[in-house]
Design an enzyme around this catalytic site. Structure first.
Site, PDB file in Angstrom:
ATOM      1  CG  HIS A   1      -2.672 -15.234   3.825  1.00 33.09           C
ATOM      2  ND1 HIS A   1      -2.333 -15.146   2.499  1.00 33.09           N
ATOM      3  CD2 HIS A   1      -2.184 -14.104   4.398  1.00 33.09           C
ATOM      4  CE1 HIS A   1      -1.681 -14.012   2.275  1.00 33.09           C
ATOM      5  NE2 HIS A   1      -1.580 -13.358   3.414  1.00 33.09           N
TER       6      HIS A   1
ATOM      7  N   GLY B   1       2.009 -10.417  10.549  1.00 34.30           N
ATOM      8  CA  GLY B   1       1.353 -11.720  10.607  1.00 34.30           C
ATOM      9  C   GLY B   1       1.918 -12.601   9.512  1.00 34.30           C
TER      10      GLY B   1
ATOM     11  CB  CYS C   1       0.169  -9.348   1.500  1.00 33.63           C
ATOM     12  SG  CYS C   1       0.168 -11.141   1.702  1.00 33.63           S
ATOM     13  CG  LEU C   2       5.412 -10.592   4.695  1.00 26.09           C
ATOM     14  CD1 LEU C   2       5.957 -11.558   5.737  1.00 26.09           C
ATOM     15  CD2 LEU C   2       6.353  -9.409   4.539  1.00 26.09           C
TER      16      LEU C   2
ATOM     17  CD  GLN D   1       1.587 -14.862   4.065  1.00 32.60           C
ATOM     18  OE1 GLN D   1       1.286 -14.772   5.254  1.00 32.60           O
ATOM     19  NE2 GLN D   1       1.975 -13.816   3.362  1.00 32.60           N
TER      20      GLN D   1
ATOM     21  CG  HIS E   1      -3.973  -9.921   5.777  1.00 39.81           C
ATOM     22  ND1 HIS E   1      -3.767  -8.910   4.860  1.00 39.81           N
ATOM     23  CD2 HIS E   1      -3.018 -10.844   5.509  1.00 39.81           C
ATOM     24  CE1 HIS E   1      -2.744  -9.220   4.081  1.00 39.81           C
ATOM     25  NE2 HIS E   1      -2.256 -10.387   4.458  1.00 39.81           N
ATOM     26  CD  GLU E   2      -1.599 -13.005   8.521  1.00 39.92           C
ATOM     27  OE1 GLU E   2      -1.327 -14.001   7.812  1.00 39.92           O
ATOM     28  OE2 GLU E   2      -1.097 -11.884   8.307  1.00 39.92           O
TER      29      GLU E   2
HETATM   30 NI    NI Z   1      -0.624 -11.543   3.773  1.00 43.20          NI
END
Ligand code: NI
Length: 182
Positions: A148, A49, A102-103, A54, A144-145
């Protein structure tokens, strides 16, 4: 299409609440190109995702896709979905814990409690209202998204900070395989 640079924890945009989009904005060529770039960027980094903050864009857009992902090899497939202005309208009281990465927080994994199932309302990339009922890993990625887009990361949701693990050690010690967390 372009692969965009990922913002990491510490960059203020990761802690910024993203802006809601109008239908006219969604169908603009600028936002359509942004969505394409987000999909390509998510695939390039083997993410499951990606949320617009991000990639340094404070807009309420998230993309999700799980398809034989080497970072999450055991997780079930989820077809590509684009969520704009998403709201979780219903969530199960029952929480389940599982590992997340997480990226924007590279090379770490932590155990995070999440609602086992959620219902999410959003607009799709055509500006049409969609409602998604999800459980398991898909529900986890949606939560999670959505976090963000509100300036939150999975670390904020962890109840057991002691589980935080570098990815190399996670693999070396087989931590994900040993742990039982039902
Ligand atoms: Ni993330």
């Amino acid at each position: 299409m372009a692969i965009l640079k990922a913002a990491r924890l510490g960059h203020p945009i990761i802690r910024t609440r993203a802006r809601v989009l109008t239908r006219a904005e969604i169908t603009s060529s600028e936002v359509q190109r942004l969505i394409e770039d987000m999909i390509e960027t998510m695939r390039e980094y083997d993410g499951v995702g990606l949320a617009a903050p991000q990639i340094h864009v404070p807009k309420q857009i998230a993309v999700i896709e799980v398809n034989h992902n080497p970072r999450y090899p055991k997780m079930p497939a989820v077809p590509l979905v684009v969520l704009i202005n998403p709201t979780i309208v219903k969530r199960s009281k029952k929480l389940v814990e599982d590992w997340e990465g997480c990226l924007s927080i590279p090379d770490l994994r932590g155990m995070v409690p999440r609602s086992e199932s959620v219902e999410c309302e959003a607009l799709d990339r055509g500006g049409k209202t969609i409602k998604i009922a999800a459980d398991g890993f898909f529900a986890r990625v949606i939560q999670h998204e959505c976090d963000h887009l509100q300036g939150m990361v999975y670390l904020d949701r962890m109840s057991k900070l002691r589980s935080l693990t570098h990815l190399a050690e996670f693999t070396r010690y087989g931590i994900g395989d040993q742990t039982r967390y039902d």
